[in-house]
Design a protein around this motif. Structure first.
Motif, short mmCIF file in Angstrom:
data_model
loop_
_atom_site.label_atom_id
_atom_site.label_comp_id
_atom_site.label_asym_id
_atom_site.label_seq_id
_atom_site.Cartn_x
_atom_site.Cartn_y
_atom_site.Cartn_z
N VAL A 68 0.84 -1.19 0.00
CA VAL A 68 0.00 0.00 0.00
C VAL A 68 0.88 1.24 0.00
CG1 VAL A 68 -1.70 1.31 1.29
CG2 VAL A 68 -1.89 -1.16 1.15
N HIS A 69 0.67 2.05 -0.98
CA HIS A 69 1.46 3.27 -1.12
C HIS A 69 0.63 4.48 -0.71
CE1 HIS A 69 3.91 6.37 -2.88
NE2 HIS A 69 2.96 6.72 -3.71
N HIS A 70 1.30 5.43 -0.08
CA HIS A 70 0.62 6.67 0.28
C HIS A 70 0.83 7.67 -0.85
CE1 HIS A 70 0.84 4.78 4.22
NE2 HIS A 70 -0.13 5.59 4.60
N CYS A 92 6.48 -1.61 -8.64
CA CYS A 92 5.96 -0.27 -8.95
C CYS A 92 6.07 0.64 -7.72
CB CYS A 92 4.51 -0.38 -9.40
SG CYS A 92 4.34 -1.24 -10.97
N HIS A 93 5.94 0.05 -6.56
CA HIS A 93 6.05 0.84 -5.34
C HIS A 93 7.47 1.40 -5.24
CE1 HIS A 93 4.63 1.16 -0.90
NE2 HIS A 93 5.07 2.30 -1.37
N ASP A 94 8.42 0.54 -5.52
CA ASP A 94 9.81 0.95 -5.48
C ASP A 94 10.06 2.07 -6.48
OD1 ASP A 94 12.28 0.44 -4.24
OD2 ASP A 94 13.03 -0.44 -6.09
N GLU A 96 7.94 4.13 -7.71
CA GLU A 96 7.23 5.33 -7.30
C GLU A 96 8.07 6.14 -6.32
OE1 GLU A 96 4.48 6.20 -8.66
OE2 GLU A 96 4.22 8.00 -7.46
N HIS A 97 8.71 5.44 -5.39
CA HIS A 97 9.49 6.16 -4.39
C HIS A 97 10.77 6.74 -4.99
CE1 HIS A 97 7.50 5.49 -0.44
NE2 HIS A 97 6.73 4.81 -1.26
N ARG A 98 11.34 6.04 -5.94
CA ARG A 98 12.54 6.57 -6.59
C ARG A 98 12.20 7.83 -7.35
NH1 ARG A 98 15.56 1.29 -8.87
NH2 ARG A 98 15.49 0.29 -6.86
ZN LIG Z 1 4.85 4.25 -0.86
#
Ligand SMILES: [Zn+2]
Ligand SMILES: [Zn+2]
Length: 142
Positions: A68-70, A92-94, A96-98
């Motif tokens: 779960v991404h914020h 995709c979470h990774d 997104e944070h990059r």
């Molecule tokens: Zn996140």
């Protein structure tokens, strides 16, 4: 100061403080876990088990790969309607944070993070300045 307690060199003493530290860490982790679990479960209940980026679908078997991404990157922001959550697969979470890190380094000037990289040359210019304090750029002084 200078005086060490005799217990410090004995394995017994170390173990005791280690246990205490373990307890603190375990407790902090548990609190975090509970909080994470809380919003993760809520998000998984509110949103479909599909990665919002790549569209990969998840089942109970591989649900642990769905995170779960914020959306606003603020983990404290957990509205109950789930508007700040996004189900993303690990990859995709990774990503997104990059992207977000790049974005922050670019001082929020759109998505041209690559173009703003030359700005990192500045520290070197300053370093050169420090190494040669006498030499100043003629056009810099006014
Ligand atoms: Zn996140
Ligand atoms: Zn994905």
């Amino acid at each position: 100061m200078g005086v060490r307690s005799p217990g410090q060199n004995r394995p017994g003493g170390e173990r005791k403080s280690g246990e205490e530290l373990d307890k603190v860490v375990a407790r902090a982790r548990q609190t975090l876990d509970e909080r994470m679990k809380g919003y993760r479960e809520q998000s998984l209940r509110t949103h479909p088990w599909v990665c919002a980026r790549c569209g990969r679908e998840f089942t109970v078997k591989n649900l642990h790969l769905l995170t779960v991404h914020h959306k606003d990157h603020n983990h404290e922001n957990n509205p109950s309607d789930g508007s700040n959550w996004e189900n993303l697969c690990l990859y995709c979470h990774d990503n997104e944070h990059r992207r977000f890190l790049d974005y922050e380094e670019g001082a929020g000037a759109g998505e041209s993070g690559e173009r703003r990289k030359p700005a990192t040359h500045k520290p070197f210019a300053k370093l050169a300045d420090l190494l040669k304090p006498e030499k100043r750029e003629p056009h810099e002084s006014s």
